[in-house]
Design an enzyme around this catalytic site. Structure first.
Site, PDB file in Angstrom:
ATOM      1  N   CYS A   1       0.891  -1.040  -0.059  1.00 52.59           N
ATOM      2  CA  CYS A   1      -0.141   0.029  -0.065  1.00 52.59           C
ATOM      3  C   CYS A   1       0.977   1.414   0.076  1.00 52.59           C
ATOM      4  O   CYS A   1       1.978   1.333   0.706  1.00 52.59           O
ATOM      5  CB  CYS A   1      -1.162   0.077   1.225  1.00 52.59           C
ATOM      6  SG  CYS A   1      -1.967  -1.176   1.142  1.00 52.59           S
ATOM      7  N   ARG A  55       4.351  -0.460  -4.569  1.00 52.29           N
ATOM      8  CA  ARG A  55       3.949  -0.884  -3.330  1.00 52.29           C
ATOM      9  C   ARG A  55       2.722  -1.632  -3.122  1.00 52.29           C
ATOM     10  O   ARG A  55       2.274  -2.449  -2.110  1.00 52.29           O
ATOM     11  CB  ARG A  55       3.786   0.480  -2.280  1.00 52.29           C
ATOM     12  CG  ARG A  55       4.986   1.020  -2.104  1.00 52.29           C
ATOM     13  CD  ARG A  55       4.920   2.290  -1.091  1.00 52.29           C
ATOM     14  NE  ARG A  55       4.377   1.837   0.113  1.00 52.29           N
ATOM     15  CZ  ARG A  55       5.495   1.540   1.106  1.00 52.29           C
ATOM     16  NH1 ARG A  55       6.707   1.753   0.884  1.00 52.29           N
ATOM     17  NH2 ARG A  55       5.156   1.230   2.228  1.00 52.29           N
ATOM     18  N   TRP A  90      -2.420  -2.843  -1.682  1.00 51.71           N
ATOM     19  CA  TRP A  90      -2.276  -4.320  -1.866  1.00 51.71           C
ATOM     20  C   TRP A  90      -2.877  -5.082  -0.879  1.00 51.71           C
ATOM     21  O   TRP A  90      -3.089  -4.791   0.558  1.00 51.71           O
ATOM     22  CB  TRP A  90      -0.787  -4.670  -1.474  1.00 51.71           C
ATOM     23  CG  TRP A  90      -0.318  -6.130  -1.569  1.00 51.71           C
ATOM     24  CD1 TRP A  90       0.222  -6.613  -2.857  1.00 51.71           C
ATOM     25  CD2 TRP A  90       0.034  -7.012  -0.709  1.00 51.71           C
ATOM     26  NE1 TRP A  90       0.548  -7.911  -2.810  1.00 51.71           N
ATOM     27  CE2 TRP A  90       0.414  -8.199  -1.292  1.00 51.71           C
ATOM     28  CE3 TRP A  90      -0.485  -7.106   0.649  1.00 51.71           C
ATOM     29  CZ2 TRP A  90       0.482  -9.465  -0.770  1.00 51.71           C
ATOM     30  CZ3 TRP A  90      -0.269  -8.046   1.182  1.00 51.71           C
ATOM     31  CH2 TRP A  90       0.385  -9.466   0.642  1.00 51.71           C
ATOM     32  N   ASN A 122      -2.339   1.896   5.485  1.00 47.34           N
ATOM     33  CA  ASN A 122      -1.450   0.925   5.155  1.00 47.34           C
ATOM     34  C   ASN A 122      -0.913   0.139   6.432  1.00 47.34           C
ATOM     35  O   ASN A 122      -0.656   0.409   7.596  1.00 47.34           O
ATOM     36  CB  ASN A 122      -0.060   1.531   4.709  1.00 47.34           C
ATOM     37  CG  ASN A 122       1.311   0.638   4.361  1.00 47.34           C
ATOM     38  OD1 ASN A 122       0.892  -0.701   4.154  1.00 47.34           O
ATOM     39  ND2 ASN A 122       2.358   1.031   4.551  1.00 47.34           N
ATOM     40  N   GLY A 123      -1.041  -1.322   6.446  1.00 46.69           N
ATOM     41  CA  GLY A 123      -0.852  -2.239   7.519  1.00 46.69           C
ATOM     42  C   GLY A 123      -1.939  -3.149   7.791  1.00 46.69           C
ATOM     43  O   GLY A 123      -2.813  -3.184   7.043  1.00 46.69           O
ATOM     44  N   GLU A 160      18.755 -17.150  -6.104  1.00 48.36           N
ATOM     45  CA  GLU A 160      18.330 -15.970  -6.509  1.00 48.36           C
ATOM     46  C   GLU A 160      17.798 -15.903  -7.900  1.00 48.36           C
ATOM     47  O   GLU A 160      16.689 -15.429  -8.223  1.00 48.36           O
ATOM     48  CB  GLU A 160      19.415 -14.843  -6.584  1.00 48.36           C
ATOM     49  CG  GLU A 160      19.312 -13.634  -7.396  1.00 48.36           C
ATOM     50  CD  GLU A 160      18.145 -12.687  -6.702  1.00 48.36           C
ATOM     51  OE1 GLU A 160      17.633 -12.727  -5.585  1.00 48.36           O
ATOM     52  OE2 GLU A 160      18.096 -11.579  -7.395  1.00 48.36           O
ATOM     53  N   LYS A 195      13.825 -15.000  -8.866  1.00 48.02           N
ATOM     54  CA  LYS A 195      13.627 -13.929  -9.814  1.00 48.02           C
ATOM     55  C   LYS A 195      12.700 -14.304 -10.930  1.00 48.02           C
ATOM     56  O   LYS A 195      11.712 -13.805 -11.213  1.00 48.02           O
ATOM     57  CB  LYS A 195      14.768 -13.403 -10.505  1.00 48.02           C
ATOM     58  CG  LYS A 195      14.750 -11.951 -10.881  1.00 48.02           C
ATOM     59  CD  LYS A 195      15.220 -10.886  -9.496  1.00 48.02           C
ATOM     60  CE  LYS A 195      14.765 -11.475  -8.294  1.00 48.02           C
ATOM     61  NZ  LYS A 195      15.497 -10.526  -7.349  1.00 48.02           N
ATOM     62  N   GLU A 222       9.154 -15.226  -9.615  1.00 46.15           N
ATOM     63  CA  GLU A 222       8.486 -14.099  -9.109  1.00 46.15           C
ATOM     64  C   GLU A 222       7.543 -13.385 -10.678  1.00 46.15           C
ATOM     65  O   GLU A 222       6.650 -12.976 -10.492  1.00 46.15           O
ATOM     66  CB  GLU A 222       9.632 -13.235  -8.564  1.00 46.15           C
ATOM     67  CG  GLU A 222       8.820 -12.159  -7.623  1.00 46.15           C
ATOM     68  CD  GLU A 222      10.388 -11.092  -7.335  1.00 46.15           C
ATOM     69  OE1 GLU A 222      11.608 -11.475  -7.442  1.00 46.15           O
ATOM     70  OE2 GLU A 222      10.008 -10.444  -6.498  1.00 46.15           O
ATOM     71  N   HIS A 282      21.497 -36.086  -4.014  1.00 45.09           N
ATOM     72  CA  HIS A 282      20.838 -36.563  -2.744  1.00 45.09           C
ATOM     73  C   HIS A 282      19.177 -36.541  -3.067  1.00 45.09           C
ATOM     74  O   HIS A 282      18.424 -36.505  -2.037  1.00 45.09           O
ATOM     75  CB  HIS A 282      21.307 -35.628  -1.589  1.00 45.09           C
ATOM     76  CG  HIS A 282      22.925 -35.864  -1.214  1.00 45.09           C
ATOM     77  ND1 HIS A 282      22.900 -36.854  -0.501  1.00 45.09           N
ATOM     78  CD2 HIS A 282      23.716 -34.858  -1.217  1.00 45.09           C
ATOM     79  CE1 HIS A 282      24.675 -36.813  -0.419  1.00 45.09           C
ATOM     80  NE2 HIS A 282      24.865 -35.670  -0.821  1.00 45.09           N
ATOM     81  N   LYS A 287       6.075  -4.513  -3.583  1.00 47.83           N
ATOM     82  CA  LYS A 287       7.618  -4.304  -3.363  1.00 47.83           C
ATOM     83  C   LYS A 287       7.856  -4.187  -1.713  1.00 47.83           C
ATOM     84  O   LYS A 287       8.816  -4.880  -1.507  1.00 47.83           O
ATOM     85  CB  LYS A 287       8.254  -3.109  -4.043  1.00 47.83           C
ATOM     86  CG  LYS A 287       9.559  -2.825  -3.813  1.00 47.83           C
ATOM     87  CD  LYS A 287      10.312  -2.351  -5.083  1.00 47.83           C
ATOM     88  CE  LYS A 287      11.789  -2.566  -5.039  1.00 47.83           C
ATOM     89  NZ  LYS A 287      12.368  -3.886  -5.336  1.00 47.83           N
TER      90      LYS A 287
HETATM   91  C1  F6R Z   1      12.700 -10.527  -4.921  1.00 53.28           C
HETATM   92  C2  F6R Z   1      12.354  -9.213  -3.953  1.00 53.28           C
HETATM   93  C3  F6R Z   1      12.046  -9.905  -2.525  1.00 53.28           C
HETATM   94  C4  F6R Z   1      12.734  -8.889  -1.457  1.00 53.28           C
HETATM   95  C5  F6R Z   1      12.138  -9.228  -0.018  1.00 53.28           C
HETATM   96  C6  F6R Z   1      12.755  -8.103   0.917  1.00 53.28           C
HETATM   97  O1  F6R Z   1      13.054  -9.951  -5.964  1.00 53.28           O
HETATM   98  O2  F6R Z   1      12.218  -8.275  -4.223  1.00 53.28           O
HETATM   99  O3  F6R Z   1      12.291 -11.336  -2.077  1.00 53.28           O
HETATM  100  O4  F6R Z   1      13.926  -9.042  -1.553  1.00 53.28           O
HETATM  101  O5  F6R Z   1      10.623  -9.251  -0.156  1.00 53.28           O
HETATM  102  O6  F6R Z   1      12.537  -7.083   0.558  1.00 53.28           O
HETATM  103  P1  F6R Z   1      13.465  -5.864   1.235  1.00 53.28           P
HETATM  104  O7  F6R Z   1      14.897  -5.865   0.653  1.00 53.28           O
HETATM  105  O8  F6R Z   1      12.762  -4.743   1.169  1.00 53.28           O
HETATM  106  O9  F6R Z   1      13.497  -6.021   2.856  1.00 53.28           O
END
Ligand code: F6R
Length: 616
Positions: free
Chosen positions: A2, A27, A76, A102-103, A485, A489, A492, A508, A611
C-alpha cells in the site's frame, strides 16, 4: 504494501496525488483511490479496483471538485479482496471524514463487533473501515482531528500508517504511524506526506522522518508532530539524495530493465566515499569499532533476495573477519526463540527498510540485548531508525517489484563491511585489504562488460524458451545463493516453476527431476581461482547432461572445460571467488527479464506481489 500520499497547499491536489501514487504503485497495485476536500468544505472521494490507470481514466471522465487538500492510496489487499468497495479511502459513517491505511489492524474484529453493537454498519470487508468509523466517532466527540486520532490509535493493535481528511477541516491532513512507514515532505507554502519520499520528490527533496508511534498534522505552512501521548517530538530532517528523474523509466521498456542496467552504478555508488587509497573507511561506522570487536557471532536477518545477498555476505565475513555468521529468514528467526544477547551482532538487510518481518526481527533482537546494524537502501526508512548502526546501499530508488540493482549493492556493502570487520579484528593485513579492495573497485566495470557482451544473447535465449515450464539453477559455495536468486527472480516475474539447488545436493534427490530437455542453469566457479570446486561442478554438469538436461552454463571467460557438456555458455570476467556472485547474477537477472517479456507479462508489477512487504 500500500502506498500513501497526502497533500496540503495552494495547488489542486488531484494531479499531485495521482503523480505521487504513480511513484508509489510499486507498493501495491490492486486498487487505488483519492479523497479531496475543497475550500467550501466539500469532501469528494473516488476509488476503483485495478491499477492506478483505471482510477486516472475515471477521474478524467468525471473529475472530483478541485480542492487543495487530499489523500491518495494504492492498495495491496490484506482484508477483503481487491474490489471498488474495499479500495481506500474509507469513509466514516457520516461520510464527512475519509481515511487511508497501510498495515494490518490486528484487533479489527473485536473493534468492529463493538461498533456494530453500538449500531454502526459497515460497507466493506476491510480492517481500515473500522479505523475510519472509530475516528469519525471520536471526531464528533472532540471536534479536533488530532485528538480524535490520538484516541483512535490508542485502541488499535498491529501495524498502521493512517491518514485522514475531514470536510470541516479544509487545509489539514492528519496522519499517524506504528510499525509502518510515513515521511513528511517540506515544500514552500505546501507540505506532503508519503509512504516514502518517492511520493513527493518531484516537488521537494527536504524531508522529515516521523518516528514510531507519532502523529503528524500538516497544513500548507505548518508541520506538527506529537507522540501518541500528545507530547511534541523532535523530528529528524534529511535531504533526499536523488531526484525525481532517478525514479523515472527514462526510455527503458520497464523499470526492471533500467535497474539491471544500473547494476554497475549501484555497486560503484555503494563503494563511493568508503574506500580511500586501498583502505576501507565507512564514515557511518566511525566510533563504532566496539560493535565489531565485541561481537562473538553475527546473525544476518533478511527476506527473499536480501537474504540471498546475506548468504554471500556470510562467506565474506567468515573468510575475511573470521566471525561465525548465520543467515536467517527474518520471520523464522523472530519466532523460534533464538539464543542471542549482547555478544550477538544482528545485521539486517533490506532494500525498502520497511519489510515487517525484518523490522520485527530487528526489534526482537534489540529487546534481547543484541546489537543491530542495518544495511538499507531507503533513507528515512524504519529499520535503519530502529538499529544501532546503518550502512546505506546507494543503489538509488528501486521501483520494479523484483529486486536487482539493490541485490548487487547489498553484496557490495556486505563485502565492504566484511573487510572493515577484518581490519578491526586484525585478521586481514593492509596488503590483503588493498588487494580485495582493488577487486571490489573493478566490479562495476566487469558487470558492465557482462551487460554489454551478453544482454542480447540472453534475451534471444529467453525468447526461444518462452514456453518452458520449469527451470532449475545449480550453484556451489557462493554460487548457491546466486542459484537461489536466479530461481526466485524467475518464479516472481514469469510464474513458471523454478528451483535453485546446491550443486553438491543434486545426487541426494533433486537429480530425479532431470529429464530430457530440462533446462538447468549452472553457476561454474573459476577454474583459476577455485580449481577444486570447478572440477566438482563440471562433474555435476556431466551428470545432468548424461540424463538429458539442457545445460546453460555461466562460466568464466576462457573456461573451456564446460564446453563439451554445455548447450549454452554465458561468460563472466575473471574475478576472485567472493566477487564472482556480483557478475554471475547479471545473466540470471537478464534471463528472468527476457523470459517475462517474451511471455508478454507485466515485468514491473507481477501478480500477487508488492515491493514493500509491510505485513507479517
Ligand atoms: C525479490 C524481492 C523480494 C525482496 C524481499 C525483501 O525480487 O524483491 O524477495 O527481496 O521482500 O525486501 P526488502 O529488501 O525491501 O526487505
Amino acid at each position: 504494501m500500500c502506498g500513501i500520499v497526502g497533500y496540503v497547499g495552494p495547488r489542486p491536489s488531484q494531479d499531485i496525488l495521482l503523480a505521487g501514487l504513480a511513484r508509489l504503485e510499486y507498493r501495491g497495485y490492486d486498487s487505488a483511490g483519492v479523497a479531496i476536500v475543497d475550500g467550501d468544505g466539500r469532501l469528494g472521494m473516488r476509488k476503483r479496483a485495478g491499477k492506478l490507470a483505471v482510477l486516472r481514466d475515471d477521474l478524467a471522465l468525471a473529475p472530483l471538485p478541485a480542492g487543495a487538500t487530499g489523500i491518495g492510496h494504492t492498495r495491496w489487499a490484506t482484508h477483503g479482496g481487491p474490489t471498488d468497495g474495499n479500495a481506500h479511502p474509507h469513509l466514516a459513517d457520516d461520510d464527512r471524514l475519509a481515511v487511508i491505511h497501510n498495515g494490518i489492524i490486528e484487533n479489527f474484529g473485536a473493534l468492529k463487533q463493538e461498533l456494530v453493537s453500538e449500531g454502526y454498519t459497515f460497507r466493506s470487508e476491510t480492517d481500515t473501515e473500522v479505523a475510519a468509523v472509530l475516528l469519525g466517532r471520536e471526531y464528533r466527540e472532540t471536534g479536533d482531528l488530532v485528538e480524535a486520532f490520538r484516541r483512535t490509535v490508542g485502541r488499535l493493535e498491529g501495524a498502521f500508517t493512517l491518514l485522514a481528511v475531514h470536510q470541516d477541516q479544509p487545509g489539514l491532513v492528519v496522519g499517524a504511524r506504528r510499525n509502518s512507514p510515513l515521511v513528511i515532505g517540506l515544500g514552500v507554502g505546501e507540505n506532503f506526506l508519503g509512504s516514502d519520499v518517492a511520493a513527493f520528490v518531484e516537488h521537494t527533496r527536504n524531508a522529515l522522518a516521523i518516528g514510531q508511534d507519532e502523529i503528524v498534522a500538516i497544513t500548507a505552512d505548518t508541520v506538527t508532530v506529537t507522540n501518541f501521548d500528545g507530547h511534541p517530538v523532535e523530528v529528524e530532517p534529511f535531504e533526499v539524495t536523488w531526484d525525481a528523474t532517478a525514479a523515472d523509466k527514462g526510455g527503458w521498456s520497464s523499470f526492471m530493465a533500467k535497474e539491471i542496467a544500473e547494476e554497475p552504478e549501484a555497486v560503484a555508488n555503494t563503494l563511493r566515499g568508503r574506500i580511500h587509497d586501498g583502505v576501507v573507511a565507512i564514515p557511518e561506522l566511525d566510533g563504532l569499532d566496539h560493535l565489531f570487536r565485541d561481537a562473538q557471532r553475527i546473525i544476518i536477518v533478511a527476506c527473499g533476495t536480501a537474504a540471498y545477498a546475506g548468504q554471500v555476505g556470510k562467506y565474506a565475513i567468515e573468510q575475511w573477519a573470521r566471525v561465525p555468521v548465520d543467515v536467517e529468514l527474518a520471520h523464522e528467526f523472530r519466532y523460534r526463540d533464538p539464543v542471542i544477547g549482547p555478544e550477538t551482532l544482528v545485521v539486517s538487510i533490506s532494500q525498502s527498510g520497511e519489510t515487517m518481518d525484518t523490522l520485527m526481527a530487528v526489534k526482537y533482537a534489540r529487546e534481547r540485548g543484541a546489537r543491530t546494524l542495518s544495511i538499507c537502501n531507503t533513507q528515512g526508512a524504519t529499520i535503519p531508525r530502529e538499529s544501532d548502526a546503518i550502512v546505506y546501499t546507494h543503489a538509488g530508488p528501486e521501483v520494479a517489484v523484483a529486486s536487482t540493482k539493490a541485490f548487487v549493492a547489498q553484496i557490495a556493502a556486505l563485502e565492504l563491511l566484511a573487510l572493515h570487520i577484518g581490519r578491526i579484528r586484525g585478521i586481514l593485513s593492509s596488503t590483503e585489504i588493498a588487494h580485495h579492495v582493488r577487486e571490489l573497485e573493478a566490479v562495476p566495470a566487469k558487470i558492465q562488460h557482462v551487460l554489454d557482451l551478453e544482454s542480447e544473447r540472453i534475451a534471444q535465449l529467453a525468447h526461444w524458451m518462452a514456453d518452458t515450464r520449469s527451470v532449475l539453477f545449480l550453484g556451489r559455495n557462493v554460487g548457491f545463493p546466486i542459484a537461489m536468486e536466479g530461481a526466485l527472480k524467475l518464479k516472481e516475474i514469469t510464474y513458471i516453476h523454478a528451483e535453485g539447488f546446491a550443486a553438491g545436493e543434486l545426487k541426494h534427490g533433486p537429480i530425479a527431476l532431470i529429464e530430457p530437455g530440462q533446462p538447468v542453469f549452472v553457476l561454474v566457479p573459476s577454474p583459476r581461482e577455485s580449481p577444486v570446486l570447478h572440477a566438482k561442478v563440471v562433474s555435476n554438469i556431466e551428470e545432468i547432461q548424461a540424463r538429458g538436461a539442457r545445460v546453460i552454463a555461466i562460466a568464466e571467460e576462457g573456461d573451456v572445460a564446460v564446453l563439451p557438456s554445455s548447450d549454452e555458455v554465458f561468460r563472466i570476467p575473471l574475478a576472485g571467488p567472493l566477487f564472482e556472485p556480483l557478475l554471475a547474477v547479471v545473466p540470471l537477472h537478464l534471463f528472468a527479464l527476457g523470459l517475462a517479456t517474451a511471455r508478454g507479462l507485466d515485468v514491473d508489477q507481477p501478480r500477487n506481489l508488492a515491493k514493500s512487504v509491510t505485513v507479517e
